[in-house]
Design an enzyme around this catalytic site. Structure first.
Site, mmCIF file in Angstrom:
data_model
loop_
_atom_site.group_PDB
_atom_site.id
_atom_site.type_symbol
_atom_site.label_atom_id
_atom_site.label_comp_id
_atom_site.label_asym_id
_atom_site.label_seq_id
_atom_site.Cartn_x
_atom_site.Cartn_y
_atom_site.Cartn_z
ATOM 1 N N ASN A 39 0.835 -1.214 0.000
ATOM 2 C CA ASN A 39 0.000 0.000 0.000
ATOM 3 C C ASN A 39 0.867 1.260 0.000
ATOM 4 O OD1 ASN A 39 0.957 0.116 2.578
ATOM 5 N ND2 ASN A 39 -1.029 0.389 3.575
ATOM 6 N N ASP A 63 -4.060 -2.800 0.462
ATOM 7 C CA ASP A 63 -3.833 -2.798 1.904
ATOM 8 C C ASP A 63 -4.249 -4.175 2.433
ATOM 9 O OD1 ASP A 63 -4.155 -2.535 4.678
ATOM 10 O OD2 ASP A 63 -4.668 -0.415 4.518
ATOM 11 N N LYS A 96 -3.542 -3.153 13.262
ATOM 12 C CA LYS A 96 -4.467 -3.715 12.265
ATOM 13 C C LYS A 96 -3.698 -4.449 11.170
ATOM 14 C CE LYS A 96 -8.396 -0.531 12.303
ATOM 15 N NZ LYS A 96 -9.021 0.582 11.568
ATOM 16 N N LYS A 110 -5.146 -20.475 3.155
ATOM 17 C CA LYS A 110 -6.039 -21.623 3.388
ATOM 18 C C LYS A 110 -6.829 -21.944 2.117
ATOM 19 C CE LYS A 110 -9.880 -22.856 6.419
ATOM 20 N NZ LYS A 110 -11.128 -22.113 6.528
ATOM 21 N N TYR A 150 3.384 -2.499 17.764
ATOM 22 C CA TYR A 150 4.189 -3.347 16.887
ATOM 23 C C TYR A 150 4.454 -4.702 17.546
ATOM 24 C CZ TYR A 150 8.221 -4.587 13.892
ATOM 25 O OH TYR A 150 9.095 -5.218 13.037
HETATM 26 P P1 NAD Z 1 9.514 -1.478 5.401
HETATM 27 O O1 NAD Z 1 8.716 -0.472 6.141
HETATM 28 O O2 NAD Z 1 10.605 -1.000 4.499
HETATM 29 O O3 NAD Z 1 8.563 -2.429 4.553
HETATM 30 C C1 NAD Z 1 7.245 -2.734 4.913
HETATM 31 C C2 NAD Z 1 6.397 -2.676 3.668
HETATM 32 O O4 NAD Z 1 5.036 -3.010 4.011
HETATM 33 C C3 NAD Z 1 6.363 -1.270 3.036
HETATM 34 O O5 NAD Z 1 6.579 -1.373 1.666
HETATM 35 C C4 NAD Z 1 4.952 -0.771 3.364
HETATM 36 O O6 NAD Z 1 4.469 0.167 2.416
HETATM 37 C C5 NAD Z 1 4.165 -2.075 3.370
HETATM 38 N N1 NAD Z 1 2.933 -2.025 4.154
HETATM 39 C C6 NAD Z 1 2.751 -1.526 5.407
HETATM 40 N N2 NAD Z 1 1.480 -1.685 5.791
HETATM 41 C C7 NAD Z 1 0.829 -2.304 4.771
HETATM 42 C C8 NAD Z 1 -0.506 -2.734 4.563
HETATM 43 N N3 NAD Z 1 -1.447 -2.568 5.507
HETATM 44 N N4 NAD Z 1 -0.820 -3.330 3.385
HETATM 45 C C9 NAD Z 1 0.115 -3.490 2.417
HETATM 46 N N5 NAD Z 1 1.393 -3.094 2.545
HETATM 47 C C10 NAD Z 1 1.745 -2.513 3.713
HETATM 48 O O7 NAD Z 1 10.098 -2.487 6.499
HETATM 49 P P2 NAD Z 1 11.173 -3.651 6.351
HETATM 50 O O8 NAD Z 1 12.330 -3.283 7.174
HETATM 51 O O9 NAD Z 1 11.359 -4.031 4.923
HETATM 52 O O10 NAD Z 1 10.399 -4.845 7.118
HETATM 53 C C11 NAD Z 1 9.684 -5.849 6.422
HETATM 54 C C12 NAD Z 1 9.110 -6.831 7.421
HETATM 55 O O11 NAD Z 1 10.161 -7.422 8.186
HETATM 56 C C13 NAD Z 1 8.154 -6.179 8.414
HETATM 57 O O12 NAD Z 1 7.055 -7.058 8.627
HETATM 58 C C14 NAD Z 1 8.970 -6.048 9.661
HETATM 59 O O13 NAD Z 1 8.165 -6.094 10.817
HETATM 60 C C15 NAD Z 1 9.895 -7.258 9.562
HETATM 61 N N6 NAD Z 1 11.149 -7.011 10.299
HETATM 62 C C16 NAD Z 1 12.080 -6.128 9.842
HETATM 63 C C17 NAD Z 1 13.237 -5.915 10.581
HETATM 64 C C18 NAD Z 1 14.304 -4.955 10.110
HETATM 65 O O14 NAD Z 1 15.329 -4.820 10.790
HETATM 66 N N7 NAD Z 1 14.165 -4.297 8.986
HETATM 67 C C19 NAD Z 1 13.447 -6.595 11.792
HETATM 68 C C20 NAD Z 1 12.443 -7.465 12.234
HETATM 69 C C21 NAD Z 1 11.308 -7.691 11.478
#
Ligand code: NAD
Ligand code: UDP
Length: 316
Positions: A39, A63, A96, A110, A150
């Site tokens: 999104n 989303d 959410k 599923k 979170y």
């Molecule tokens: P990021 O914010 O760069 O990427 C998250 C992506 O999800 C973004 O492109 C955002 O636009 C999209 N997004 C957010 N809400 C959304 C929704 N409701 N619907 C559709 N798209 C949505 O973060 P990242 O660092 O690439 O992290 C990716 C995943 O890895 C996340 O789930 C994060 O919790 C997990 N994670 C990351 C780290 C880290 O160090 N980067 C550590 C632990 C876990």
């Protein structure tokens, strides 16, 4: 390495984000078809611009808090803002995304009988009372603090994954990702590596929160992607949770000094208040990943930081 004959159609939610864009790239490189759902809350078109011309790549602006109907073989559920600044901007939406998003993606898995991997996080351990953290530790999480949207969202998502597995026999994989860094980190996400590199490149003060004695263990993004794909391809009975990250721990003050040295910066270190509920130490035990996936990070911190520095030099 191409995968002709074994190509799958793979959904990556959050595919325009930092980790998601590297994952899309690697899966395409292996010969798979990739459906990237995002999104664009924190993700950027620039992260995936180089993939758009590939006929095996498709982008859907969507989303995940709303149901999605696509036909896929595998799902990597990465959608969720990951940096404290971004996930605290709209905390209700963050929960959410983790909870409704997980329910929608599990429902999709599923229906189409897809294998599904959850990008969980070391934050499920909260401010850990045991060190290093292994997967048997239940964590020390404040349920009502600023980070809770979170942390608790991700914990609830893990619960949903395990209940869909027990109740509906879904093929799940739960990855607990620790701090990851590299090119395509969002320049304004306030995370320590992006902040320090940008400050150092601009010869501005380096903002260490607290006294800098808190620790983290940073994994280079290419190593993390390798572990996620190995985990997805591992036998059905290995469902996790599994820690994925680097066991080499460093204090935030040492990190600041290293980045000043690598960028040959004139920046000075200044100390600012430590944010509330900021974990004091974090280091994954990765014995399970080593044993089950034959994986451990290969990239040295200095080498990964040099690549991240090159990236930020080009964009700031
Ligand atoms: P990021 O914010 O760069 O990427 C998250 C992506 O999800 C973004 O492109 C955002 O636009 C999209 N997004 C957010 N809400 C959304 C929704 N409701 N619907 C559709 N798209 C949505 O973060 P990242 O660092 O690439 O992290 C990716 C995943 O890895 C996340 O789930 C994060 O919790 C997990 N994670 C990351 C780290 C880290 O160090 N980067 C550590 C632990 C876990
Ligand atoms: N941090 C810091 N200066 C900054 C940004 C972050 O000292 O400009 C600290 C932060 O307080 C935390 C650590 O660096 O102790 C890692 O922060 P980040 O937001 O990158 O990740 P997380 O806290 O989620 O592990």
């Amino acid at each position: 390495m191409k995968n002709y004959g074994l190509a799958k159609r793979i959904l990556v939610t959050g595919g325009a984000g930092f980790i998601g864009s590297h994952l899309c790239e690697k899966l395409l490189d292996e010969g798979h078809e990739v459906v990237c759902v995002d999104n664009f809350y924190t993700g950027r078109r620039a992260n995936i611009a180089h993939l758009v011309a590939n006929p095996m790549f498709e982008i859907l602006r969507h989303d995940i808090c709303f149901p999605l109907y696509v036909e896929v073989d595998e799902i990597y559920n990465l959608a969720c803002p990951a940096s404290p600044i971004h996930y605290q901007f709209d905390p209700v939406q963050t929960t959410k995304t983790s909870v409704h998003g997980a329910i929608n993606m599990l429902g999709l898995a599923k229906r189409v009988k897809a294998r599904i991997l959850q990008a969980s996080t070391s934050e499920v351990y909260g401010d850990p009372a045991v060190h290093p953290q292994d997967e048997s530790y239940w964590g020390n999480v404040n349920p009502i603090g600023l980070r809770s949207c979170y942390d608790e969202g991700k914990r609830c998502a893990e619960t949903l994954f395990f209940d869909y597995h027990r109740q509906h026999k879904l093929k799940i994989k739960v990855a607990r990702i620790f701090n990851t860094y590299g090119p395509r980190m969002h320049p304004n996400d306030g995370r320590v590596i992006s902040n320090f590199i940008i400050q150092a490149l601009q010869n501005q003060n380096i903002t260490v929160y607290g006294d800098g004695s808190q620790t983290r263990s940073f994994c280079y993004v290419d190593d993390l992607i390798d572990s996620l794909i190995r985990f997805m391809n591992s036998p059905d009975d290995f469902i996790g949770p599994v820690n994925l990250g680097s066991p080499s721990e460093i204090s935030i003050l040492e990190l600041a000094q290293k980045i000043i040295e690598l960028t040959e910066s004139k920046s000075e270190i200044v100390y600012e208040p430590l944010p509330k509920d900021d974990p004091h130490q974090r280091q994954p035990a990765i014995d399970l990943a080593k044993r089950q996936l034959g994986w451990e990070p290969k990239t040295k911190l200095e080498d990964g930081l040099r690549k991240a520095i090159e990236y930020f030099k080009a964009i700031v």
